[in-house]
Design a protein around this motif. Structure first.
Motif, PDB file in Angstrom:
ATOM      1  N   HIS A 113     -19.381   8.474 -16.665  1.00 36.32           N
ATOM      2  CA  HIS A 113     -20.171   7.311 -17.127  1.00 36.32           C
ATOM      3  C   HIS A 113     -19.317   6.387 -17.648  1.00 36.32           C
ATOM      4  CE1 HIS A 113     -23.926   9.298 -16.616  1.00 36.32           C
ATOM      5  NE2 HIS A 113     -23.286  10.336 -17.321  1.00 36.32           N
ATOM      6  N   ARG A 115     -29.998   6.850 -30.613  1.00 39.90           N
ATOM      7  CA  ARG A 115     -28.761   7.140 -30.541  1.00 39.90           C
ATOM      8  C   ARG A 115     -27.915   6.351 -31.167  1.00 39.90           C
ATOM      9  NH1 ARG A 115     -31.676   8.851 -26.503  1.00 39.90           N
ATOM     10  NH2 ARG A 115     -31.357   7.151 -25.185  1.00 39.90           N
ATOM     11  N   PRO A 121     -29.283  11.311 -23.912  1.00 34.03           N
ATOM     12  CA  PRO A 121     -29.602  12.817 -24.323  1.00 34.03           C
ATOM     13  C   PRO A 121     -28.675  13.955 -23.973  1.00 34.03           C
ATOM     14  CG  PRO A 121     -31.719  11.660 -23.843  1.00 34.03           C
ATOM     15  CD  PRO A 121     -30.589  11.043 -23.364  1.00 34.03           C
ATOM     16  N   GLU A 122     -28.159  13.870 -22.786  1.00 33.95           N
ATOM     17  CA  GLU A 122     -27.266  14.883 -22.315  1.00 33.95           C
ATOM     18  C   GLU A 122     -26.027  14.902 -23.215  1.00 33.95           C
ATOM     19  OE1 GLU A 122     -24.390  15.822 -18.309  1.00 33.95           O
ATOM     20  OE2 GLU A 122     -25.416  14.078 -18.438  1.00 33.95           O
ATOM     21  N   LEU A 123     -25.557  13.558 -23.624  1.00 35.15           N
ATOM     22  CA  LEU A 123     -24.389  13.507 -24.530  1.00 35.15           C
ATOM     23  C   LEU A 123     -24.796  14.121 -25.770  1.00 35.15           C
ATOM     24  CD1 LEU A 123     -21.631  12.732 -25.020  1.00 35.15           C
ATOM     25  CD2 LEU A 123     -22.254  10.420 -25.635  1.00 35.15           C
ATOM     26  N   LEU A 131     -31.721   9.338 -19.775  1.00 41.42           N
ATOM     27  CA  LEU A 131     -31.523  10.464 -19.097  1.00 41.42           C
ATOM     28  C   LEU A 131     -30.346  10.876 -19.475  1.00 41.42           C
ATOM     29  CD1 LEU A 131     -31.828  12.619 -16.738  1.00 41.42           C
ATOM     30  CD2 LEU A 131     -30.790  11.036 -15.386  1.00 41.42           C
ATOM     31  N   HIS A 132     -29.228  10.152 -19.483  1.00 35.94           N
ATOM     32  CA  HIS A 132     -27.842  10.343 -19.735  1.00 35.94           C
ATOM     33  C   HIS A 132     -27.410  10.154 -21.202  1.00 35.94           C
ATOM     34  CE1 HIS A 132     -27.306  10.042 -15.725  1.00 35.94           C
ATOM     35  NE2 HIS A 132     -27.455   8.496 -15.452  1.00 35.94           N
ATOM     36  N   ARG A 136     -26.699  16.487 -26.570  1.00 39.45           N
ATOM     37  CA  ARG A 136     -26.881  17.988 -26.369  1.00 39.45           C
ATOM     38  C   ARG A 136     -25.251  18.439 -26.320  1.00 39.45           C
ATOM     39  NH1 ARG A 136     -31.078  16.847 -22.979  1.00 39.45           N
ATOM     40  NH2 ARG A 136     -29.843  16.681 -21.132  1.00 39.45           N
ATOM     41  N   ILE A 137     -24.410  17.806 -25.684  1.00 39.60           N
ATOM     42  CA  ILE A 137     -22.988  18.264 -25.473  1.00 39.60           C
ATOM     43  C   ILE A 137     -22.459  18.412 -27.041  1.00 39.60           C
ATOM     44  CG2 ILE A 137     -20.895  17.510 -24.652  1.00 39.60           C
ATOM     45  CD1 ILE A 137     -22.257  16.219 -22.153  1.00 39.60           C
ATOM     46  N   PRO A 185     -17.236  19.605 -20.966  1.00 43.44           N
ATOM     47  CA  PRO A 185     -18.239  18.977 -20.452  1.00 43.44           C
ATOM     48  C   PRO A 185     -18.193  17.424 -21.291  1.00 43.44           C
ATOM     49  CG  PRO A 185     -19.075  21.013 -21.109  1.00 43.44           C
ATOM     50  CD  PRO A 185     -17.667  20.845 -21.411  1.00 43.44           C
ATOM     51  N   TRP A 214     -18.728  14.157 -19.073  1.00 41.93           N
ATOM     52  CA  TRP A 214     -19.285  13.051 -19.277  1.00 41.93           C
ATOM     53  C   TRP A 214     -18.783  11.515 -19.366  1.00 41.93           C
ATOM     54  CZ3 TRP A 214     -20.890   9.158 -22.232  1.00 41.93           C
ATOM     55  CH2 TRP A 214     -22.227   8.734 -22.299  1.00 41.93           C
ATOM     56  N   LYS A 221     -23.919  20.849 -29.300  1.00 44.72           N
ATOM     57  CA  LYS A 221     -23.271  22.177 -28.997  1.00 44.72           C
ATOM     58  C   LYS A 221     -22.005  22.451 -29.436  1.00 44.72           C
ATOM     59  CE  LYS A 221     -22.782  25.537 -25.149  1.00 44.72           C
ATOM     60  NZ  LYS A 221     -22.731  25.705 -23.569  1.00 44.72           N
TER      61      LYS A 221
END
Length: 210
Positions: free
Chosen positions: A207, A160, A126-128, A123-124, A130-131, A199, A203, A134
């Motif tokens: 974390h 990752r 893939p969020e990183l 969960l966490h 994406r950040i 962001p 993050w 971007k």
């Protein structure tokens, strides 16, 4: 004191310091350092403090105790806004111009382990991704100290793995000699870029807690 831009004298000062990094040169040009570098950097960071917090200006003197390079002075002036341990917003000026960065530059073993667990999490992590993706699309460059192989406990084929290899992680952007660095508009440029990278800070802060 409001920020009006870094004068050309700031760049000239560091050009000359790279050639003559001596106590004699420093003492002869200390006033230039104060008026062209330290005072503008202080004014710039004070104008950003309302949103990001107060900055610390790093000392211009190098710690040469454990270095083969005994040059006594840093060839750039940096300022850092700390949000979490070794994590925050950075700006510097030197002979190559102005550069900004955002992220963490080191982590204690337990904090780094927590960050890696979050990167590993489906969960966490893939969020990183994406950040970071971007930010790179917006012109930031990903940097930081990396392991050459996978950290202990993680497979080299991890999706990752490139992020897991980081011992420090930050993104940077060069303004170089862009005319904006000599004008009050630099405040808004830095504010916009630091804000866009917030962001990443959030993050890491969320974390990296242990």
């Amino acid at each position: 004191m409001s920020f009006t831009g870094f004068p050309e004298a700031a760049l000239d000062f560091y050009d000359d310091l790279e050639i003559d990094n001596s106590k004699y040169f420093w003492e002869q040009h200390k006033e230039t350092y104060t008026t062209a570098v330290a005072e503008p950097m202080t004014a710039l960071t004070e104008e950003l403090a309302d949103e990001f917090g107060p900055a610390k200006l790093f000392r211009p003197y190098r710690d040469v105790r454990f270095s083969k390079d005994k040059s006594p002075y840093k060839t750039h002036q940096g300022a850092f806004v700390q949000v979490a341990p070794a994590t925050g917003y950075y700006i510097q000026i030197g002979a190559p111009g102005v550069r900004v960065a955002v992220g963490f530059y080191e982590a204690a073993s337990d904090r780094l382990a927590a960050i890696r667990r979050a990167i590993d999490d489906d969960l966490h992590g893939p969020e990183l991704v994406r950040i970071v993706r971007k930010l790179t699309k917006a012109g930031w460059e990903v940097d930081g100290e990396r392991l050459k192989t996978a950290p202990r406990g993680y497979d080299v084929d991890h999706p990752r793995i490139e992020l897991l290899r980081h011992k420090s992680l930050f993104v940077g952007k060069d303004y170089g000699f862009d005319e904006v660095i000599h004008s009050p508009a630099l405040v808004d440029r830095v504010r916009k870029d630091w804000r866009s990278a917030k962001p990443l800070i959030e993050w890491i802060d969320r974390h990296g807690a242990v």
